[in-house]
Design a protein around this motif. Sequence first.
Motif, PDB file in Angstrom:
ATOM      1  N   PHE A  44      49.135  45.698  38.786  1.00 28.14           N
ATOM      2  CA  PHE A  44      48.236  45.284  37.709  1.00 28.14           C
ATOM      3  C   PHE A  44      47.146  44.405  38.304  1.00 28.14           C
ATOM      4  O   PHE A  44      47.320  43.784  39.356  1.00 28.14           O
ATOM      5  CB  PHE A  44      48.982  44.557  36.587  1.00 28.14           C
ATOM      6  CG  PHE A  44      49.491  43.182  36.933  1.00 28.14           C
ATOM      7  CD1 PHE A  44      48.806  42.034  36.538  1.00 28.14           C
ATOM      8  CD2 PHE A  44      50.684  43.021  37.635  1.00 28.14           C
ATOM      9  CE1 PHE A  44      49.272  40.769  36.849  1.00 28.14           C
ATOM     10  CE2 PHE A  44      51.178  41.755  37.938  1.00 28.14           C
ATOM     11  CZ  PHE A  44      50.473  40.623  37.547  1.00 28.14           C
ATOM     12  N   ALA A  45      46.001  44.379  37.635  1.00 30.65           N
ATOM     13  CA  ALA A  45      44.853  43.602  38.083  1.00 30.65           C
ATOM     14  C   ALA A  45      44.751  42.332  37.244  1.00 30.65           C
ATOM     15  O   ALA A  45      44.940  42.355  36.030  1.00 30.65           O
ATOM     16  CB  ALA A  45      43.573  44.427  37.943  1.00 30.65           C
ATOM     17  N   VAL A  46      44.438  41.206  37.907  1.00 35.94           N
ATOM     18  CA  VAL A  46      44.384  39.926  37.197  1.00 35.94           C
ATOM     19  C   VAL A  46      43.278  39.064  37.792  1.00 35.94           C
ATOM     20  O   VAL A  46      43.001  39.117  38.992  1.00 35.94           O
ATOM     21  CB  VAL A  46      45.748  39.203  37.272  1.00 35.94           C
ATOM     22  CG1 VAL A  46      46.122  38.858  38.718  1.00 35.94           C
ATOM     23  CG2 VAL A  46      45.763  37.947  36.393  1.00 35.94           C
ATOM     24  N   ARG A  47      42.627  38.297  36.928  1.00 30.28           N
ATOM     25  CA  ARG A  47      41.645  37.325  37.395  1.00 30.28           C
ATOM     26  C   ARG A  47      41.611  36.120  36.471  1.00 30.28           C
ATOM     27  O   ARG A  47      42.092  36.175  35.334  1.00 30.28           O
ATOM     28  CB  ARG A  47      40.259  37.941  37.547  1.00 30.28           C
ATOM     29  CG  ARG A  47      39.337  37.898  36.320  1.00 30.28           C
ATOM     30  CD  ARG A  47      37.954  38.375  36.748  1.00 30.28           C
ATOM     31  NE  ARG A  47      36.965  38.330  35.664  1.00 30.28           N
ATOM     32  CZ  ARG A  47      36.076  37.348  35.514  1.00 30.28           C
ATOM     33  NH1 ARG A  47      36.082  36.314  36.332  1.00 30.28           N
ATOM     34  NH2 ARG A  47      35.190  37.392  34.536  1.00 30.28           N
ATOM     35  N   MET A  48      41.029  35.031  36.966  1.00 30.40           N
ATOM     36  CA  MET A  48      40.877  33.796  36.204  1.00 30.40           C
ATOM     37  C   MET A  48      39.395  33.480  36.089  1.00 30.40           C
ATOM     38  O   MET A  48      38.782  33.024  37.053  1.00 30.40           O
ATOM     39  CB  MET A  48      41.612  32.643  36.891  1.00 30.40           C
ATOM     40  CG  MET A  48      41.655  31.353  36.082  1.00 30.40           C
ATOM     41  SD  MET A  48      42.334  29.975  37.052  1.00 30.40           S
ATOM     42  CE  MET A  48      43.961  30.599  37.468  1.00 30.40           C
ATOM     43  N   PRO A  49      38.768  33.729  34.946  1.00 29.16           N
ATOM     44  CA  PRO A  49      37.325  33.510  34.827  1.00 29.16           C
ATOM     45  C   PRO A  49      36.957  32.035  34.911  1.00 29.16           C
ATOM     46  O   PRO A  49      37.727  31.158  34.510  1.00 29.16           O
ATOM     47  CB  PRO A  49      36.988  34.090  33.450  1.00 29.16           C
ATOM     48  CG  PRO A  49      38.271  34.076  32.696  1.00 29.16           C
ATOM     49  CD  PRO A  49      39.351  34.262  33.708  1.00 29.16           C
ATOM     50  N   SER A  50      35.764  31.761  35.408  1.00 30.40           N
ATOM     51  CA  SER A  50      35.285  30.381  35.489  1.00 30.40           C
ATOM     52  C   SER A  50      34.499  29.965  34.258  1.00 30.40           C
ATOM     53  O   SER A  50      34.292  28.759  34.030  1.00 30.40           O
ATOM     54  CB  SER A  50      34.416  30.194  36.736  1.00 30.40           C
ATOM     55  OG  SER A  50      33.281  31.033  36.693  1.00 30.40           O
ATOM     56  N   ASN A  51      34.041  30.923  33.462  1.00 35.70           N
ATOM     57  CA  ASN A  51      33.327  30.587  32.233  1.00 35.70           C
ATOM     58  C   ASN A  51      34.226  29.742  31.336  1.00 35.70           C
ATOM     59  O   ASN A  51      35.362  30.120  31.032  1.00 35.70           O
ATOM     60  CB  ASN A  51      32.907  31.869  31.518  1.00 35.70           C
ATOM     61  CG  ASN A  51      32.155  31.610  30.234  1.00 35.70           C
ATOM     62  OD1 ASN A  51      32.753  31.288  29.217  1.00 35.70           O
ATOM     63  ND2 ASN A  51      30.838  31.764  30.277  1.00 35.70           N
ATOM     64  N   GLN A  52      33.723  28.602  30.894  1.00 31.75           N
ATOM     65  CA  GLN A  52      34.549  27.656  30.142  1.00 31.75           C
ATOM     66  C   GLN A  52      35.001  28.215  28.795  1.00 31.75           C
ATOM     67  O   GLN A  52      36.098  27.906  28.323  1.00 31.75           O
ATOM     68  CB  GLN A  52      33.775  26.349  29.930  1.00 31.75           C
ATOM     69  CG  GLN A  52      33.355  25.636  31.202  1.00 31.75           C
ATOM     70  CD  GLN A  52      34.526  25.050  31.969  1.00 31.75           C
ATOM     71  OE1 GLN A  52      35.252  25.767  32.658  1.00 31.75           O
ATOM     72  NE2 GLN A  52      34.711  23.762  31.849  1.00 31.75           N
ATOM     73  N   ILE A  53      34.162  29.028  28.178  1.00 34.00           N
ATOM     74  CA  ILE A  53      34.526  29.617  26.880  1.00 34.00           C
ATOM     75  C   ILE A  53      35.671  30.594  27.053  1.00 34.00           C
ATOM     76  O   ILE A  53      36.648  30.580  26.297  1.00 34.00           O
ATOM     77  CB  ILE A  53      33.295  30.311  26.259  1.00 34.00           C
ATOM     78  CG1 ILE A  53      32.185  29.295  25.989  1.00 34.00           C
ATOM     79  CG2 ILE A  53      33.682  31.046  24.969  1.00 34.00           C
ATOM     80  CD1 ILE A  53      30.826  29.926  25.749  1.00 34.00           C
ATOM     81  N   ALA A  54      35.556  31.454  28.059  1.00 30.66           N
ATOM     82  CA  ALA A  54      36.619  32.427  28.325  1.00 30.66           C
ATOM     83  C   ALA A  54      37.925  31.723  28.645  1.00 30.66           C
ATOM     84  O   ALA A  54      38.992  32.058  28.093  1.00 30.66           O
ATOM     85  CB  ALA A  54      36.203  33.339  29.474  1.00 30.66           C
ATOM     86  N   ARG A  55      37.885  30.734  29.536  1.00 27.56           N
ATOM     87  CA  ARG A  55      39.112  30.027  29.917  1.00 27.56           C
ATOM     88  C   ARG A  55      39.732  29.298  28.727  1.00 27.56           C
ATOM     89  O   ARG A  55      40.953  29.274  28.564  1.00 27.56           O
ATOM     90  CB  ARG A  55      38.835  29.011  31.024  1.00 27.56           C
ATOM     91  CG  ARG A  55      38.818  29.598  32.417  1.00 27.56           C
ATOM     92  CD  ARG A  55      38.821  28.502  33.455  1.00 27.56           C
ATOM     93  NE  ARG A  55      40.102  27.815  33.519  1.00 27.56           N
ATOM     94  CZ  ARG A  55      40.274  26.629  34.071  1.00 27.56           C
ATOM     95  NH1 ARG A  55      39.238  25.962  34.570  1.00 27.56           N
ATOM     96  NH2 ARG A  55      41.469  26.074  34.104  1.00 27.56           N
ATOM     97  N   ALA A  56      38.887  28.699  27.899  1.00 26.03           N
ATOM     98  CA  ALA A  56      39.406  27.981  26.733  1.00 26.03           C
ATOM     99  C   ALA A  56      40.082  28.941  25.765  1.00 26.03           C
ATOM    100  O   ALA A  56      41.154  28.638  25.218  1.00 26.03           O
ATOM    101  CB  ALA A  56      38.280  27.226  26.036  1.00 26.03           C
ATOM    102  N   LEU A  57      39.474  30.099  25.529  1.00 27.40           N
ATOM    103  CA  LEU A  57      40.067  31.096  24.639  1.00 27.40           C
ATOM    104  C   LEU A  57      41.434  31.541  25.160  1.00 27.40           C
ATOM    105  O   LEU A  57      42.409  31.625  24.405  1.00 27.40           O
ATOM    106  CB  LEU A  57      39.136  32.299  24.518  1.00 27.40           C
ATOM    107  CG  LEU A  57      39.673  33.518  23.770  1.00 27.40           C
ATOM    108  CD1 LEU A  57      40.001  33.164  22.324  1.00 27.40           C
ATOM    109  CD2 LEU A  57      38.680  34.674  23.847  1.00 27.40           C
TER     110      LEU A  57
END
Length: 413
Positions: free
Chosen positions: A166-179
């Motif tokens: 499976f593919a996984v990532r951790m976005p740096s955009n604060q809105i995405a991470r907060a959601l």
Amino acid sequence: MIWKYNMIKRLMHTKILKVDSKSIHFPPNSWIDGTLPTIHNEETQTAINEAALIIKNTDDTVAFPTETVYGLGGSSLNDNSVRNIYKAKNRPSDNPLISHISSIDQLNRTIFNDHRVGDDIDPLRNIPEIYHPLIRKLWPGPLTILLRVPENTTLSKLTTVNQPTFAVRMPSNQIARALIAISDTPIAAPSANASTRPSPTRAQHVWHDLQGKIPLILDGGQCSVGVESTVVDGLCNPPKLLRPGGLTYENIVSLGGEPWAHCQVETHAKKNEQVRTPGMKYKHYSPSARVVLLVPTHNNNNNNNNNNDDDKIHILKSIIEKECQESKKIAILTTQQLDKLDANDLPTTNKFTVQSLGTTGEEIQANLFATLRQVDEEDNVDLIFVEGIHEDNQGLAVMNRLEKAAGGNCVPF
């Protein structure tokens, strides 16, 4: 009448809610331990809470900004949510999805079902060591890695299309991470556009493609990177770059250490091969208008003299004469060699729109999808010429997207 009723019933009201990324703050170690953010704007807090409840408690999807492009997200743990992603986009069902996480702790708990805690427990225990240098330097950020699916996972098999990885990532955009953090749910999220269309980098692009198909769009402004994440596979030897994106090949090699020194680039699936990550097989990034990619044939730089500029314009005119006989409205998207071009340099037999994508790799990458959409959806051109760039640094991702947008319609330039 029954058919009309069912069509109306399937349409939904799509809300757009403004959110302010500057009001969201994560503690420095939150990407590891999962500490929740503080949000200092009530409107932003309310909007993210509403989106988080949809992700956590329903089968519906929401669109949200990341640093790369806008994503269309549903719970990676919920088969029905994942089905609704494919349905809203009209996405091929054998094209896998990337799961987005807010922290290593969340990855361990929700996908690996590993709840061990303590100072003596390595938080990266479920991630192969080959990735550790990269994620310590590049997460949160536009880097996606492939991991093996654990035996006792609750991850939906629809995200992996029954593959062992499976593919996984951790976005740096604060809105995405907060959601993702507030919903405490890994979110499967391809780009929030209709399948095959240019990816969305603004909320209005999502609205254009998906209004009536999803309940909510979080509007966080324009995406900063402008192309999707870079996908790497460290489970094979040598490791591979499967999709160029927001991080360059040079970034991966220089920051990954010795194991990544001989990283190979493999961006297209072989015949009858099941794709391991998005972007390797199907038509992508295409406007309605026909696209012609002008491929540079030798090294150039921004210090070329006027004679070389004149030569390029002369070559462009010849190409236009061959390609645009049946096209009335034409867009030319310029980069490093045609950046001084204007409509006065072109034949008067057609109507031309000339737009600059920028002159640096970062500018071109950030402006690419938005400009393609503008000339296609707002200017309604019939034909788009795009001046390509060389495939070093950001050029690898830019040309990957443009070659797919052109459908192989490439002309040496």
